[in-house]
Design a protein around this motif. Structure first.
Motif, PDB file in Angstrom:
ATOM      1  N   SER A 273       0.840  -1.188   0.000  1.00 13.56           N
ATOM      2  CA  SER A 273       0.000   0.000   0.000  1.00 13.56           C
ATOM      3  C   SER A 273       0.883   1.248   0.000  1.00 13.56           C
ATOM      4  O   SER A 273       1.755   1.410   0.846  1.00 13.56           O
ATOM      5  N   GLY A 274       0.673   2.114  -0.991  1.00 17.98           N
ATOM      6  CA  GLY A 274       1.472   3.321  -1.121  1.00 17.98           C
ATOM      7  C   GLY A 274       2.790   3.128  -1.831  1.00 17.98           C
ATOM      8  O   GLY A 274       3.544   4.088  -2.005  1.00 17.98           O
ATOM      9  N   GLY A 275       3.080   1.908  -2.283  1.00 19.26           N
ATOM     10  CA  GLY A 275       4.364   1.628  -2.924  1.00 19.26           C
ATOM     11  C   GLY A 275       4.287   1.666  -4.441  1.00 19.26           C
ATOM     12  O   GLY A 275       3.210   1.702  -5.039  1.00 19.26           O
ATOM     13  N   ILE A 276       5.463   1.656  -5.065  1.00 21.48           N
ATOM     14  CA  ILE A 276       5.577   1.551  -6.522  1.00 21.48           C
ATOM     15  C   ILE A 276       6.402   0.310  -6.825  1.00 21.48           C
ATOM     16  O   ILE A 276       7.539   0.170  -6.356  1.00 21.48           O
TER      17      ILE A 276
ATOM     18  N   GLU B 164      -0.929  11.665  -3.414  1.00 18.16           N
ATOM     19  CA  GLU B 164      -2.239  11.014  -3.382  1.00 18.16           C
ATOM     20  C   GLU B 164      -2.186   9.659  -2.679  1.00 18.16           C
ATOM     21  O   GLU B 164      -3.235   9.088  -2.369  1.00 18.16           O
ATOM     22  N   GLY B 165      -0.977   9.126  -2.458  1.00 17.95           N
ATOM     23  CA  GLY B 165      -0.852   7.806  -1.849  1.00 17.95           C
ATOM     24  C   GLY B 165      -1.289   6.676  -2.758  1.00 17.95           C
ATOM     25  O   GLY B 165      -1.638   5.585  -2.290  1.00 17.95           O
ATOM     26  N   VAL B 166      -1.272   6.910  -4.069  1.00 19.09           N
ATOM     27  CA  VAL B 166      -1.701   5.899  -5.033  1.00 19.09           C
ATOM     28  C   VAL B 166      -0.576   4.875  -5.244  1.00 19.09           C
ATOM     29  O   VAL B 166       0.544   5.246  -5.586  1.00 19.09           O
ATOM     30  N   SER B 167      -0.888   3.610  -5.041  1.00 20.72           N
ATOM     31  CA  SER B 167       0.069   2.545  -5.343  1.00 20.72           C
ATOM     32  C   SER B 167       0.138   2.354  -6.850  1.00 20.72           C
ATOM     33  O   SER B 167      -0.833   2.615  -7.567  1.00 20.72           O
TER      34      SER B 167
ATOM     35  N   ASP C  57      14.489   3.688 -10.977  1.00 25.26           N
ATOM     36  CA  ASP C  57      14.628   4.942 -10.225  1.00 25.26           C
ATOM     37  C   ASP C  57      13.308   5.339  -9.561  1.00 25.26           C
ATOM     38  O   ASP C  57      13.302   5.913  -8.468  1.00 25.26           O
ATOM     39  N   LEU C  58      12.197   5.038 -10.225  1.00 23.12           N
ATOM     40  CA  LEU C  58      10.884   5.416  -9.695  1.00 23.12           C
ATOM     41  C   LEU C  58      10.387   4.430  -8.641  1.00 23.12           C
ATOM     42  O   LEU C  58       9.826   4.830  -7.614  1.00 23.12           O
ATOM     43  N   ALA C  59      10.592   3.146  -8.887  1.00 19.18           N
ATOM     44  CA  ALA C  59       9.995   2.108  -8.045  1.00 19.18           C
ATOM     45  C   ALA C  59      10.804   1.851  -6.785  1.00 19.18           C
ATOM     46  O   ALA C  59      12.004   2.132  -6.722  1.00 19.18           O
ATOM     47  N   ASP C  60      10.122   1.290  -5.790  1.00 19.35           N
ATOM     48  CA  ASP C  60      10.834   0.857  -4.597  1.00 19.35           C
ATOM     49  C   ASP C  60      11.053  -0.652  -4.576  1.00 19.35           C
ATOM     50  O   ASP C  60      11.863  -1.147  -3.787  1.00 19.35           O
ATOM     51  N   HIS C  61      10.329  -1.387  -5.451  1.00 17.43           N
ATOM     52  CA  HIS C  61      10.506  -2.840  -5.520  1.00 17.43           C
ATOM     53  C   HIS C  61      10.383  -3.266  -6.980  1.00 17.43           C
ATOM     54  O   HIS C  61       9.653  -2.641  -7.749  1.00 17.43           O
TER      55      HIS C  61
END
Length: 237
Positions: free
Chosen positions: A29-32, A186-189, A202-206
């Motif tokens: 939730s909240g991740g990219i 917005e907290g959009v996943s 670069d954008l994503a965390d996983h």
């Protein structure tokens, strides 16, 4: 953070041809999260499978709810927004009409105008062209409209398929900057399919790496970015 989307043992089929084999991943939730892989690896099919647009087997759960037997329109009502490759806008309609149609599933009709103005804070160029036919916009503007349409759903999760495809590098940088803002403000996943692996990481965390319909590697984006095989295959150094 808790998992918003959980995929387990996912198989997908086009007719008798199997395209995905026991794919599994999570989106926080909240991740990219980004899916990397060569053409034909199964990235687009994975997004279609989540929306029940192809025949599947396995488990897809969104906020604990099983999506398997839901119609695509029911999945949209759960606030899962799909931005397909090729943008998918209504080219003969205006920018304004495209955005308003995107909000048709919403019950809070009184808030639609407020959200239109909110969307224009991310995409001021669209506000300048609000009465222009979508088919006459530039490629970059059409991609902005596709993302803006998804935002009009007030999504919890956005599925983005090749948002940089066919666009000039400066436009791509602008769109990815806006995607970052949307995630943070917005907290959009987001689940991102992207050929430009460097931008995606670069954008994503996983990140998950797909090869011929199977997940062959996963981990935090920084770790995937520094993996020698990923660097050679996808990053070019």
């Amino acid at each position: 953070m808790a998992a918003l989307l959980e995929v387990r043992g996912l198989k997908a089929f086009y007719g008798q041809t199997q395209s995905l084999y026991d794919v599994g991943f999570e989106i926080e939730s909240g991740g990219i999260t980004t899916l990397l892989g060569a053409n034909g690896a199964g990235k687009t099919t994975t997004l279609r499978a989540i929306c029940n647009m192809v025949r599947t087997d396995g488990s897809i759960r969104f906020e604990g709810r099983d999506l398997k037997n839901m119609a695509t329109e029911e999945i949209v009502r759960l606030r899962i927004a799909h931005v397909p490759e090729g943008r998918g806008t209504f080219t003969t309609l205006t920018v304004d009409e495209n955005l308003r149609i995107a909000a048709y599933t919403r019950k809070d009709k009184s808030a639609v105008q407020t959200d239109l103005e909110r969307v224009f804070t991310y995409f001021p160029r669209l506000k300048e062209r609000v009465q222009q036919q979508a088919g006459t916009l530039s490629g970059g503007e059409q991609q902005m409209l596709a993302i803006a349409r998804a935002l009009m759903l007030k999504p919890r999760l956005m599925l983005l398929d090749e948002p940089s495809f066919g666009l000039a590098p400066l436009i791509v940088v602008e769109i990815f900057r806006i995607m970052r803002r949307i995630n943070e403000e917005e907290g959009v996943s987001m689940l991102l399919v992207e050929q430009n692996a460097a931008l995606a990481l670069d954008l994503a965390d996983h990140a998950y790496v797909l090869e011929t319909g199977r997940v062959v590697m996963s981990g935090p984006s920084d770790e995937i970015k520094n993996d020698e095989n990923v660097r050679k295959s996808y990053l070019g150094y």
